[in-house]
Design a protein around this motif. Structure first.
Motif, PDB file in Angstrom:
ATOM      1  N   MET A 194     -39.159  17.519 -28.824  1.00  0.00           N
ATOM      2  CA  MET A 194     -39.996  16.757 -29.751  1.00  0.00           C
ATOM      3  C   MET A 194     -39.634  15.277 -29.735  1.00  0.00           C
ATOM      4  N   GLY A 195     -38.375  14.989 -29.426  1.00  0.00           N
ATOM      5  CA  GLY A 195     -37.937  13.597 -29.367  1.00  0.00           C
ATOM      6  C   GLY A 195     -37.849  13.044 -27.963  1.00  0.00           C
ATOM      7  N   LYS A 206     -32.367  11.996 -24.278  1.00  0.00           N
ATOM      8  CA  LYS A 206     -32.692  10.611 -24.634  1.00  0.00           C
ATOM      9  C   LYS A 206     -33.701  10.616 -25.779  1.00  0.00           C
ATOM     10  N   ILE A 207     -33.173  10.632 -26.983  1.00  0.00           N
ATOM     11  CA  ILE A 207     -34.023  10.756 -28.164  1.00  0.00           C
ATOM     12  C   ILE A 207     -34.003   9.464 -28.971  1.00  0.00           C
ATOM     13  N   ASN A 208     -35.180   8.981 -29.288  1.00  0.00           N
ATOM     14  CA  ASN A 208     -35.306   7.823 -30.171  1.00  0.00           C
ATOM     15  C   ASN A 208     -35.374   8.355 -31.605  1.00  0.00           C
ATOM     16  N   TRP A 209     -34.224   8.436 -32.246  1.00  0.00           N
ATOM     17  CA  TRP A 209     -34.171   9.044 -33.575  1.00  0.00           C
ATOM     18  C   TRP A 209     -34.917   8.214 -34.618  1.00  0.00           C
ATOM     19  N   THR A 210     -35.092   6.937 -34.352  1.00  0.00           N
ATOM     20  CA  THR A 210     -35.816   6.086 -35.309  1.00  0.00           C
ATOM     21  C   THR A 210     -37.254   6.555 -35.475  1.00  0.00           C
ATOM     22  N   ASN A 211     -37.845   7.017 -34.372  1.00  0.00           N
ATOM     23  CA  ASN A 211     -39.244   7.462 -34.407  1.00  0.00           C
ATOM     24  C   ASN A 211     -39.375   8.975 -34.247  1.00  0.00           C
ATOM     25  N   TYR A 212     -38.321   9.689 -34.574  1.00  0.00           N
ATOM     26  CA  TYR A 212     -38.362  11.143 -34.398  1.00  0.00           C
ATOM     27  C   TYR A 212     -39.404  11.760 -35.344  1.00  0.00           C
ATOM     28  N   PRO A 213     -40.202  12.716 -34.850  1.00  0.00           N
ATOM     29  CA  PRO A 213     -41.269  13.313 -35.681  1.00  0.00           C
ATOM     30  C   PRO A 213     -40.743  14.374 -36.652  1.00  0.00           C
ATOM     31  N   TRP A 214     -40.004  13.933 -37.642  1.00  0.00           N
ATOM     32  CA  TRP A 214     -39.404  14.869 -38.599  1.00  0.00           C
ATOM     33  C   TRP A 214     -40.452  15.689 -39.340  1.00  0.00           C
ATOM     34  N   LYS A 215     -41.674  15.172 -39.436  1.00  0.00           N
ATOM     35  CA  LYS A 215     -42.715  15.903 -40.164  1.00  0.00           C
ATOM     36  C   LYS A 215     -43.046  17.238 -39.494  1.00  0.00           C
ATOM     37  N   VAL A 218     -35.806  21.686 -41.872  1.00  0.00           N
ATOM     38  CA  VAL A 218     -34.882  20.741 -42.506  1.00  0.00           C
ATOM     39  C   VAL A 218     -34.745  21.023 -43.998  1.00  0.00           C
ATOM     40  N   LYS A 219     -35.872  21.185 -44.670  1.00  0.00           N
ATOM     41  CA  LYS A 219     -35.835  21.379 -46.122  1.00  0.00           C
ATOM     42  C   LYS A 219     -35.235  22.730 -46.507  1.00  0.00           C
ATOM     43  N   THR A 220     -35.542  23.774 -45.738  1.00  0.00           N
ATOM     44  CA  THR A 220     -34.988  25.088 -46.070  1.00  0.00           C
ATOM     45  C   THR A 220     -33.486  25.110 -45.826  1.00  0.00           C
ATOM     46  N   TRP A 221     -33.043  24.444 -44.769  1.00  0.00           N
ATOM     47  CA  TRP A 221     -31.600  24.324 -44.523  1.00  0.00           C
ATOM     48  C   TRP A 221     -30.943  23.600 -45.694  1.00  0.00           C
TER      49      TRP A 221
END
Length: 263
Positions: A84-85, A186-195, A201-204
């Motif tokens: 995804m990233g 090589k992940i751009n965490w600034t623009n990572y699609p967390w949505k 993430v929320k359940t964790w």
């Protein structure tokens, strides 16, 4: 009969439910049921295989997957997060595909052969040791929960802590996990699609809060259950029969919309 357009990512217990008859597959013949690598790995390493009676349940669960799953996701949860990233990240799925074909053969073995499976020494050892690498992490988390609980009591209190959004800490854990284990991603965490991984993430985050506030202990199977939620994006549903996860998912406005519930 269930008619739903969204993809439904299924927990392993759903396939067991169909296999045992607890769930009627006829009611879901038009549903878009998705199996994941987490489920495939769980079934392949299940101690039920070593039980002369329960091995047939594993076989039936696999039959249900091969005959009724709309899709089988082959990427591991970590690779799924990476892709995804970093869409160009290369993943070798040859071993996974080979193992899947072996399970397909297993799902069609006759009873006489299947009854001998549990007597293979190498298989016994592999299954019994499969989950053990998780133990140090689980023990560490369980040992930290009482300390965190004590700090919460002495600072903001349980009620305020439960309301606090601490999902940023989970995102940091994900970054660390990938950075340490797959450093070439090589992940751009600034623009990572967390949505796309809100449910995960929320359940964790909710799960950790539950541990911190109630004294609940993490178990090996919890990690399979949690990481199976990685695959659920913003347009999909998640289906589990596990009361603990259904309760946690339904408890939060951001996660409850992902929950698939039978009418």
């Amino acid at each position: 009969m269930v008619k739903i357009k969204e993809r439904i990512i299924c927990d392993t217990n759903i396939w067991y439910g169909f296999a045992s008859g607890k769930l009627d597959l006829a009611d879901f013949s038009s549903a878009n049921l998705i199996c994941t690598k987490v489920t495939i790995d769980e079934l392949a390493s299940s101690e039920n295989i070593l039980d002369d009676d329960k091995v047939f349940l594993v076989q039936r669960a696999l039959k249900m997957i091969f005959s009724h799953a709309s899709d089988i996701i082959l990427e591991s949860p970590v690779h799924w997060l990476i892709r995804m990233g970093d869409p160009n990240f290369k993943i070798d799925l040859s071993t996974t595909k080979s193992n899947l074909e072996k399970l397909r053969i297993f799902s069609n073995l006759d009873k006489t052969v299947l009854g001998q499976i549990s007597r293979i020494p190498e298989l016994q050892e592999n299954i019994q040791n499969y989950d053990k690498p998780l133990d140090p992490s689980i023990d560490f988390i369980n040992s930290m929960s009482p300390i965190v609980n004590s700090n919460i009591k002495n600072t903001i209190g349980k009620k305020q802590h439960r309301k606090k959004d601490t999902s940023g800490g989970i995102k940091n854990l994900i970054r660390m996990m990938i950075g340490r284990n797959i450093p070439n991603a090589k992940i751009n965490w600034t623009n990572y699609p967390w949505k796309k991984v809100v449910l995960f993430v929320k359940t964790w985050d909710l799960f950790f809060k539950e541990m911190e506030l109630s004294g609940m202990k993490a178990e090996r199977n919890d990690w399979y259950d949690l990481f199976n939620m990685v695959y659920v994006n913003e347009s999909e549903k998640y289906w589990t029969l596990e009361k603990k996860w259904n309760r946690l998912i339904y408890s939060d406005i951001e996660t409850k919309k992902y929950q698939f519930k039978m009418n």
